[in-house]
Write a protein that holds these residues in place. Structure first.
Motif, PDB file in Angstrom:
ATOM      1  N   GLN A  20       2.250 -47.583 -45.163  1.00  0.00           N
ATOM      2  CA  GLN A  20       1.221 -47.872 -46.154  1.00  0.00           C
ATOM      3  C   GLN A  20       1.147 -49.353 -46.474  1.00  0.00           C
ATOM      4  O   GLN A  20       0.565 -49.746 -47.471  1.00  0.00           O
ATOM      5  CB  GLN A  20       1.524 -47.085 -47.449  1.00  0.00           C
ATOM      6  CG  GLN A  20       1.490 -45.576 -47.276  1.00  0.00           C
ATOM      7  CD  GLN A  20       0.128 -45.101 -46.806  1.00  0.00           C
ATOM      8  OE1 GLN A  20      -0.883 -45.437 -47.389  1.00  0.00           O
ATOM      9  NE2 GLN A  20       0.113 -44.330 -45.732  1.00  0.00           N
ATOM     10  N   ASP A  21       1.730 -50.178 -45.630  1.00  0.00           N
ATOM     11  CA  ASP A  21       1.747 -51.616 -45.861  1.00  0.00           C
ATOM     12  C   ASP A  21       0.520 -52.240 -45.199  1.00  0.00           C
ATOM     13  O   ASP A  21       0.346 -52.151 -43.979  1.00  0.00           O
ATOM     14  CB  ASP A  21       3.054 -52.189 -45.290  1.00  0.00           C
ATOM     15  CG  ASP A  21       3.139 -53.685 -45.494  1.00  0.00           C
ATOM     16  OD1 ASP A  21       3.295 -54.406 -44.500  1.00  0.00           O
ATOM     17  OD2 ASP A  21       3.019 -54.126 -46.650  1.00  0.00           O
ATOM     18  N   LEU A  22      -0.375 -52.888 -46.002  1.00  0.00           N
ATOM     19  CA  LEU A  22      -1.611 -53.471 -45.475  1.00  0.00           C
ATOM     20  C   LEU A  22      -1.307 -54.616 -44.519  1.00  0.00           C
ATOM     21  O   LEU A  22      -1.977 -54.781 -43.492  1.00  0.00           O
ATOM     22  CB  LEU A  22      -2.493 -53.950 -46.638  1.00  0.00           C
ATOM     23  CG  LEU A  22      -3.796 -54.650 -46.254  1.00  0.00           C
ATOM     24  CD1 LEU A  22      -4.684 -53.735 -45.422  1.00  0.00           C
ATOM     25  CD2 LEU A  22      -4.533 -55.113 -47.498  1.00  0.00           C
ATOM     26  N   GLN A  23      -0.283 -55.400 -44.832  1.00  0.00           N
ATOM     27  CA  GLN A  23       0.055 -56.531 -43.971  1.00  0.00           C
ATOM     28  C   GLN A  23       0.392 -56.045 -42.559  1.00  0.00           C
ATOM     29  O   GLN A  23      -0.021 -56.659 -41.561  1.00  0.00           O
ATOM     30  CB  GLN A  23       1.239 -57.294 -44.577  1.00  0.00           C
ATOM     31  CG  GLN A  23       1.645 -58.543 -43.840  1.00  0.00           C
ATOM     32  CD  GLN A  23       0.650 -59.681 -44.026  1.00  0.00           C
ATOM     33  OE1 GLN A  23      -0.143 -59.960 -43.124  1.00  0.00           O
ATOM     34  NE2 GLN A  23       0.693 -60.312 -45.196  1.00  0.00           N
ATOM     35  N   LEU A  53      -5.900 -47.213 -48.075  1.00  0.00           N
ATOM     36  CA  LEU A  53      -5.025 -47.883 -49.033  1.00  0.00           C
ATOM     37  C   LEU A  53      -5.835 -48.435 -50.211  1.00  0.00           C
ATOM     38  O   LEU A  53      -6.960 -48.920 -50.031  1.00  0.00           O
ATOM     39  CB  LEU A  53      -4.289 -49.030 -48.348  1.00  0.00           C
ATOM     40  CG  LEU A  53      -3.263 -48.643 -47.276  1.00  0.00           C
ATOM     41  CD1 LEU A  53      -2.753 -49.884 -46.565  1.00  0.00           C
ATOM     42  CD2 LEU A  53      -2.112 -47.880 -47.907  1.00  0.00           C
ATOM     43  N   GLN A  55      -5.485 -51.119 -51.822  1.00  0.00           N
ATOM     44  CA  GLN A  55      -5.669 -52.566 -51.774  1.00  0.00           C
ATOM     45  C   GLN A  55      -6.698 -53.000 -50.731  1.00  0.00           C
ATOM     46  O   GLN A  55      -6.998 -54.186 -50.604  1.00  0.00           O
ATOM     47  CB  GLN A  55      -4.333 -53.282 -51.522  1.00  0.00           C
ATOM     48  CG  GLN A  55      -3.590 -52.861 -50.261  1.00  0.00           C
ATOM     49  CD  GLN A  55      -2.584 -51.766 -50.518  1.00  0.00           C
ATOM     50  OE1 GLN A  55      -2.858 -50.850 -51.286  1.00  0.00           O
ATOM     51  NE2 GLN A  55      -1.409 -51.852 -49.892  1.00  0.00           N
ATOM     52  N   ASP A  93      -0.516 -57.226 -50.551  1.00  0.00           N
ATOM     53  CA  ASP A  93      -0.192 -55.851 -50.936  1.00  0.00           C
ATOM     54  C   ASP A  93       0.132 -55.739 -52.414  1.00  0.00           C
ATOM     55  O   ASP A  93      -0.364 -54.841 -53.099  1.00  0.00           O
ATOM     56  CB  ASP A  93       0.995 -55.342 -50.110  1.00  0.00           C
ATOM     57  CG  ASP A  93       0.576 -54.920 -48.703  1.00  0.00           C
ATOM     58  OD1 ASP A  93      -0.222 -53.967 -48.604  1.00  0.00           O
ATOM     59  OD2 ASP A  93       1.021 -55.545 -47.723  1.00  0.00           O
ATOM     60  N   THR A  94       0.955 -56.645 -52.925  1.00  0.00           N
ATOM     61  CA  THR A  94       1.407 -56.539 -54.315  1.00  0.00           C
ATOM     62  C   THR A  94       0.562 -57.363 -55.271  1.00  0.00           C
ATOM     63  O   THR A  94       0.547 -57.101 -56.475  1.00  0.00           O
ATOM     64  CB  THR A  94       2.864 -57.001 -54.421  1.00  0.00           C
ATOM     65  OG1 THR A  94       2.954 -58.399 -54.070  1.00  0.00           O
ATOM     66  CG2 THR A  94       3.751 -56.186 -53.493  1.00  0.00           C
TER      67      THR A  94
END
Length: 641
Positions: A20-23, A53, A55, A93-94
């Protein structure tokens, strides 16, 4: 065993979090995203869009806004905030700051218009389901501006869960428009087109027009299987020019071109094998030119017979860009029905405008109808009583800031002020000039100029605002074609009220009976104990007072200046004369005729209102020749005076 299972569960949880990490998703196509092109960006963004996601929405918005940066050394993507020290890098992401850098150490990813269009299309499906209603409306605005086939599926998918009834209705309507243009099958498209029955809005008409766009084509025969709109009606010259432009025929050579070519190729008194002396004959010039053309020296000569043969060998037609004939037939039928309805609505809108203008002319003229019709006085200062009423309303608003209350005060006060001014004018000037129309006209014209100058000295030459109350603002709109301002509606109501009051005054009161008696036979009225001088004074004051009230009403939408009365004096006289002198119903009929006539002429020539007024005056002059006593002529003795 339990510890091993727990460790495996934590491991799977970690892998799911990583997924689930956009990067990480961006790194799969880092090169295409870092150097985007319209050809590759859609495929590169597909994993990001499909991830769902939370973001992703912010990422696409910032990407399109050129707020995405890439660090060359490791290819990672960041948002950045510029400061005096350089760039503050923000994790995509954050959303938290993760360091700093300089603009030289980072690459700002700049997308062109084509790439931005692809990004915005991908962004739509997220914005359509955004919790913020403003964002959903913005997404619908973007789709309406630039509809694409890719918008249809996410738009349809967002309708079911739409919480706002208004936005849901808008989505359904926009989905119907997109289905009509980009639907998967003929049946769905035709159903969407047929759902537009009675809808006259611009976006629906625009969608149908897009379906019916055509391209001009030329061929040897009409091609089978192509959706032909019509055969083109071209002149001979236009048709051959099309063939030349398409490379299907050689260009024609003009007489001037032939003369220049022959002159440029003269050698030893000969050109094209013919003596120069023989070139006075047009046929010889053509022979010489054709000889040059055979050697390739000049372009070939195209004879009229060749032109006719080329035209006979080709057909010129317009083909629909939409290949489905059933869809274009449905769109054409729907658009024809809508255009008929639009024409009907436009007629109603013009009729309402004419009715509104007629009510303004009636208010301006009814006072003059009383003084001119009853007393026979040509009062050229009548427009200045309208101006006095408007300035009275302006003064009241300076004292009473509440616009509703000031309007309630201004209407009776304007009547009182102009009534008093009218009585004073009648006692000092008019009473000495009865039955002397030329002297009356000159005297009232001089008073008109004097009143204008007094107004300029008091209020200046600059226009003064007469502000309407908030409840009179805006307009009453039936649809996007028929609309009328609330002020115009109020003036229409005011005119209707005055019509009723004046009819009651003239037909149901003693003063009205005396006015009618003086109008029909002043001598007989005097012998019956009626004082004609008193009646004339009150009548002139009444006409002036009504003009003052009309001034307040007109001032609510027109500029209040010292010359404003001059804009209505001509129309007022025309209204009274055309309608019938001395008759309230005639004034109403005259105002209606002039309002309809002026708006009708303006519809044919909307850019020139002065021309419309000129044509209207010419029409009225002709009308008076055939009906000199007006639309509603007086009967009895008064008609013969």
């Amino acid at each position: 065993m339990r510890a091993i299972l727990l460790a495996c569960l934590l491991c799977l949880t970690g892998l799911a979090a990583a997924a689930q990490d956009l990067q990480s998703l961006l790194q799969e196509n880092a090169e295409e995203i870092g150097d985007p092109s319209r050809r590759t960006i859609a495929e590169a963004l597909a994993p990001v869009v499909d991830s769902g996601l939370p973001q992703v929405t912010e990422f696409l918005e910032r990407y399109a806004a050129r707020e995405l940066w890439q660090r060359p050394e490791d290819g990672l993507f960041f948002y950045a905030e510029e400061s005096d020290d350089g760039l503050t890098l923000i994790d995509i992401d954050t959303g938290e700051p993760v360091g700093s850098s300089t603009s030289r150490e980072m690459n700002n990813i700049r997308v062109n218009a084509g790439v931005r269009g692809v990004i915005n299309s991908a962004l739509v499906q997220f914005q359509l389901s955004d919790p913020d209603a403003a964002r959903r409306n913005a997404a619908l605005d973007a789709i309406a501006r630039s509809p694409e086939p890719e918008h249809l599926e996410p738009l349809l998918g967002s309708i079911e869960e739409e919480p706002s009834p208004a936005i849901r209705t808008r989505k359904e309507r926009l989905a119907a428009i997109l289905t009509a243009r980009f639907g998967e099958n003929t049946e769905a498209r035709i159903a969407a087109i047929e759902s537009f029955a009675g809808d006259t809005t611009l976006d629906v008409r625009g969608a149908l027009s897009q379906i019916l766009t055509t391209s001009d084509e030329v061929a040897e025969t009409l091609p089978e299987g192509e959706n032909i709109a019509r055969e083109r009606d071209l002149t001979r010259e236009e048709a051959y020019a099309v063939l030349v432009a398409e490379g299907l025929a050689p260009p024609r050579v003009s007489d001037a071109d032939i003369a220049r070519a022959l002159e440029a190729n003269i050698a030893d008194g000969m050109v094209g094998g013919l003596p120069v002396a023989t070139l006075g004959d047009p046929d010889e010039r053509i022979r010489a030119y054709e000889a040059l053309a055979e050697t390739g020296t000049v372009p070939p000569f195209v004879a009229e017979e060749e032109v006719d043969a080329a035209l006979d060998a080709h057909v010129f037609y317009a083909a629909y860009d939409e290949p489905d004939e059933e869809v274009t037939d449905a769109a054409r039928a729907a658009l024809a029905a809508i255009e008929f309805r639009v024409a009907a609505y436009q007629f109603i809108d013009i009729a309402l405008d004419a009715l509104s203008l007629a009510s303004i002319y009636f208010l301006a003229a009814i006072g003059l109808a009383i003084t001119f019709g009853v007393m026979g006085v040509i009062n050229m200062a009548h427009g200045e009583f309208i101006m006095m009423g408007a300035y009275t309303g302006y003064v009241v608003q300076q004292i009473v800031p509440d616009y509703t209350l000031s309007l309630v005060i201004a209407l009776p006060l304007a009547f009182a002020v102009t009534f008093g001014a009218g009585v004073l004018m009648e006692r000092l000037v008019i009473r000495w000039l009865y039955h002397r129309p030329l002297e009356t006209l000159l005297a009232t014209f001089g008073i008109s100029i004097a009143l204008q100058q007094i107004a300029k000295n008091i209020f200046g030459t600059q226009a003064r605002p007469l502000t309407s109350p908030a409840w009179l603002g805006g307009e009453f709109s039936i649809n996007d074609i028929i609309a009328i301002s609330n002020i115009r509606i109020a003036i229409f109501v005011l005119a209707a009220v005055f019509l009723v009051l004046i009819l009651l005054l003239l037909n149901r009161t003693r003063i009205g009976l005396e006015v009618r008696a003086v109008t029909q036979n002043p001598g007989m009225a005097a012998s019956m104990g009626i004082n004609p001088g008193r009646i004339n004074m009150l009548t002139f004051g009444l006409g002036s007072g009504i003009a003052g009230i009309a001034g307040v009403a007109i001032g609510l939408y027109a500029q209040v200046t010292s010359e404003m009365g001059a804009n209505y004096i001509v129309q007022s006289f025309m209204t009274v004369v055309v309608g019938g002198v001395g008759n309230v119903w005639g004034t109403l009929a005259g105002a209606g005729l002039i309002g309809i006539l002026q708006k009708g002429i303006e519809w044919f020539n909307p850019s020139n209102t002065l021309a419309a007024q000129t044509y209207m005056i010419l029409f009225i002059i002709l009308f008076i020749q055939f009906r000199p006593k007006g639309i509603v002529a007086l009967k009895g003795r008064a008609a013969g005076d």
